[in-house]
Motif scaffolding. Structure first.
Motif, PDB file in Angstrom:
ATOM      1  N   LEU A  23     -11.461 -12.260 -10.132  1.00 35.09           N
ATOM      2  CA  LEU A  23     -10.337 -11.337 -10.083  1.00 35.09           C
ATOM      3  C   LEU A  23      -9.570 -11.495  -8.783  1.00 35.09           C
ATOM      4  O   LEU A  23     -10.141 -11.832  -7.747  1.00 35.09           O
ATOM      5  CB  LEU A  23     -10.830  -9.894 -10.219  1.00 35.09           C
ATOM      6  CG  LEU A  23     -11.411  -9.504 -11.572  1.00 35.09           C
ATOM      7  CD1 LEU A  23     -11.983  -8.096 -11.495  1.00 35.09           C
ATOM      8  CD2 LEU A  23     -10.359  -9.585 -12.667  1.00 35.09           C
ATOM      9  N   PRO A  46      -7.355  -9.990  -5.468  1.00 34.59           N
ATOM     10  CA  PRO A  46      -7.511  -8.772  -4.668  1.00 34.59           C
ATOM     11  C   PRO A  46      -6.846  -7.591  -5.382  1.00 34.59           C
ATOM     12  O   PRO A  46      -5.867  -7.760  -6.117  1.00 34.59           O
ATOM     13  CB  PRO A  46      -6.794  -9.115  -3.360  1.00 34.59           C
ATOM     14  CG  PRO A  46      -6.776 -10.601  -3.313  1.00 34.59           C
ATOM     15  CD  PRO A  46      -6.685 -11.073  -4.729  1.00 34.59           C
ATOM     16  N   ALA A  47      -7.375  -6.408  -5.142  1.00 33.76           N
ATOM     17  CA  ALA A  47      -6.809  -5.212  -5.774  1.00 33.76           C
ATOM     18  C   ALA A  47      -5.377  -4.998  -5.276  1.00 33.76           C
ATOM     19  O   ALA A  47      -5.141  -4.960  -4.069  1.00 33.76           O
ATOM     20  CB  ALA A  47      -7.663  -3.996  -5.462  1.00 33.76           C
ATOM     21  N   ALA A  93     -19.670  -5.007 -12.972  1.00 35.96           N
ATOM     22  CA  ALA A  93     -19.653  -4.228 -11.734  1.00 35.96           C
ATOM     23  C   ALA A  93     -20.604  -3.039 -11.815  1.00 35.96           C
ATOM     24  O   ALA A  93     -21.309  -2.726 -10.838  1.00 35.96           O
ATOM     25  CB  ALA A  93     -18.234  -3.756 -11.445  1.00 35.96           C
ATOM     26  N   THR A 131      -7.406  -4.743 -13.800  1.00 39.75           N
ATOM     27  CA  THR A 131      -8.858  -4.617 -13.677  1.00 39.75           C
ATOM     28  C   THR A 131      -9.273  -4.543 -12.213  1.00 39.75           C
ATOM     29  O   THR A 131     -10.145  -3.747 -11.834  1.00 39.75           O
ATOM     30  CB  THR A 131      -9.548  -5.808 -14.360  1.00 39.75           C
ATOM     31  OG1 THR A 131      -9.076  -5.926 -15.710  1.00 39.75           O
ATOM     32  CG2 THR A 131     -11.058  -5.636 -14.383  1.00 39.75           C
ATOM     33  N   ALA A 132      -8.645  -5.386 -11.380  1.00 37.15           N
ATOM     34  CA  ALA A 132      -8.954  -5.372  -9.954  1.00 37.15           C
ATOM     35  C   ALA A 132      -8.618  -4.020  -9.336  1.00 37.15           C
ATOM     36  O   ALA A 132      -9.377  -3.495  -8.509  1.00 37.15           O
ATOM     37  CB  ALA A 132      -8.198  -6.494  -9.249  1.00 37.15           C
ATOM     38  N   TYR A 133      -7.488  -3.443  -9.738  1.00 35.59           N
ATOM     39  CA  TYR A 133      -7.111  -2.116  -9.216  1.00 35.59           C
ATOM     40  C   TYR A 133      -8.135  -1.064  -9.648  1.00 35.59           C
ATOM     41  O   TYR A 133      -8.571  -0.247  -8.831  1.00 35.59           O
ATOM     42  CB  TYR A 133      -5.727  -1.741  -9.742  1.00 35.59           C
ATOM     43  CG  TYR A 133      -5.279  -0.370  -9.278  1.00 35.59           C
ATOM     44  CD1 TYR A 133      -4.562  -0.211  -8.089  1.00 35.59           C
ATOM     45  CD2 TYR A 133      -5.584   0.778 -10.008  1.00 35.59           C
ATOM     46  CE1 TYR A 133      -4.167   1.027  -7.637  1.00 35.59           C
ATOM     47  CE2 TYR A 133      -5.206   2.035  -9.558  1.00 35.59           C
ATOM     48  CZ  TYR A 133      -4.497   2.153  -8.394  1.00 35.59           C
ATOM     49  OH  TYR A 133      -4.126   3.414  -7.943  1.00 35.59           O
ATOM     50  N   LEU A 160     -11.329  -1.405 -10.511  1.00 29.29           N
ATOM     51  CA  LEU A 160     -12.614  -1.554  -9.823  1.00 29.29           C
ATOM     52  C   LEU A 160     -12.497  -1.181  -8.352  1.00 29.29           C
ATOM     53  O   LEU A 160     -13.422  -0.577  -7.786  1.00 29.29           O
ATOM     54  CB  LEU A 160     -13.112  -2.996  -9.976  1.00 29.29           C
ATOM     55  CG  LEU A 160     -13.495  -3.430 -11.387  1.00 29.29           C
ATOM     56  CD1 LEU A 160     -13.933  -4.885 -11.393  1.00 29.29           C
ATOM     57  CD2 LEU A 160     -14.594  -2.544 -11.963  1.00 29.29           C
ATOM     58  N   GLY A 161     -11.372  -1.507  -7.735  1.00 27.19           N
ATOM     59  CA  GLY A 161     -11.179  -1.110  -6.348  1.00 27.19           C
ATOM     60  C   GLY A 161     -11.130   0.394  -6.190  1.00 27.19           C
ATOM     61  O   GLY A 161     -11.752   0.953  -5.287  1.00 27.19           O
ATOM     62  N   ARG A 191     -15.729  -2.977  -6.222  1.00 27.53           N
ATOM     63  CA  ARG A 191     -15.438  -4.365  -5.866  1.00 27.53           C
ATOM     64  C   ARG A 191     -16.503  -4.869  -4.896  1.00 27.53           C
ATOM     65  O   ARG A 191     -16.825  -4.174  -3.943  1.00 27.53           O
ATOM     66  CB  ARG A 191     -14.056  -4.487  -5.225  1.00 27.53           C
ATOM     67  CG  ARG A 191     -12.902  -4.320  -6.179  1.00 27.53           C
ATOM     68  CD  ARG A 191     -12.909  -5.285  -7.331  1.00 27.53           C
ATOM     69  NE  ARG A 191     -12.817  -6.686  -6.926  1.00 27.53           N
ATOM     70  CZ  ARG A 191     -11.675  -7.368  -6.836  1.00 27.53           C
ATOM     71  NH1 ARG A 191     -10.536  -6.791  -7.124  1.00 27.53           N
ATOM     72  NH2 ARG A 191     -11.690  -8.629  -6.476  1.00 27.53           N
TER      73      ARG A 191
END
Length: 263
Positions: free
Chosen positions: A4, A6-7, A132, A253-255, A257-258, A263
């Protein structure tokens, strides 16, 4: 699974959602949205996604009002054809609410089930969150073998329950595959999930059975938004659920999980 990015910030994610048409001016036309709202209001259970609405949503205009509030479609009842929208800020607000639910699941090392009726679009979103949460100590539910629903097989790929017909992963909004999973877990004496992250009828069925649920839904699928308004589903995330490339969902998805601290 792809790594992924970075957020993104909220502003960066808004830009990405609009540019890829996950939100903003989406591909689903207004006439299709209104047709589905009408069919739900008229009691067509195909559009109820396994939920039980009784006679609470029999006015199409009431359904439209909820969709305008929670999804961002036009609230103009005279807008009958052409372009419709998903508000990207509502998408991000829903991601933030979902992140809070995921934080709770991770803190409690909950038992979590993932499922999708849109494997061509949302599979990797679910997979990444499952990975995660497992790393955070959660128990990812294993779907029992040999399940059937709607003339297809129900099984699991990389932690995500899907339906298969004729060696093809199936696009389905039906609640029957989720019902088959939950019935099989109960029948074998296994505990039900504490949380389900899914979409469409998979999420609706779980919510109707009293399980905490996060669901993804498009602007022509009002059932999960009504269920969130009633408290049956914890969070419904508005988005176009099958855009040009599944990689377009990676920043989202990154946002998520962050925001969930995963993350």
């Amino acid at each position: 699974m792809p790594i992924l990015p970075p957020a993104p910030s909220r502003a960066e994610l808004v830009d990405h959602l609009v540019r890829t048409r996950i939100a903003g001016e989406v591909a689903t036309p207004r006439e299709n949205n209104l047709d589905h709202y009408r069919k739900l209001a008229n009691g067509n259970r195909h559009y109820w996604f396994g939920l039980e609405f009784g006679d609470r949503w029999t006015d199409e205009q009431d359904v439209l009002a909820v969709m305008a509030e929670r999804c961002g479609v036009s609230d103009d009842p005279d807008h009958r054809q052409g372009q419709d929208t998903i508000d990207p800020m509502l998408t991000i607000d829903a991601l933030d609410r979902a992140a809070m639910v995921l934080r709770k699941a991770a803190a409690g090392r909950q038992r979590v089930l993932f499922a999708t009726g849109h494997p061509g679009g949302l599979m990797d979103v679910h997979r990444a969150v499952a990975e995660a949460l497992r790393a955070a100590g959660c128990d990812i539910v294993v779907v029992p073998d040999g399940l059937r629903a709607d003339e297809g097989m129900v099984y699991q790929i990389a932690d995500v329950a899907v339906q298969e017909r004729g060696a093809t992963l199936w696009h389905t909004h039906s609640p029957a595959p989720m019902a088959a999973i939950l019935d099989a877990l109960e029948g074998s004496g296994q505990p039900l999930p504490d949380l389900v992250m899914a979409d469409h009828g998979w999420a609706g069925c779980a919510g109707q059975r009293g399980i905490d649920a996060i669901g993804f839904a498009d602007c022509n699928d009002p059932a999960l938004f009504l269920a969130e308004a009633e408290g049956t589903v914890q969070v419904t995330i508005p988005l176009d659920d099958h855009v040009l490339s599944p990689r377009y969902y990676d920043p989202l998805t990154a946002y998520l999980l962050g925001a969930a601290g995963l993350r």
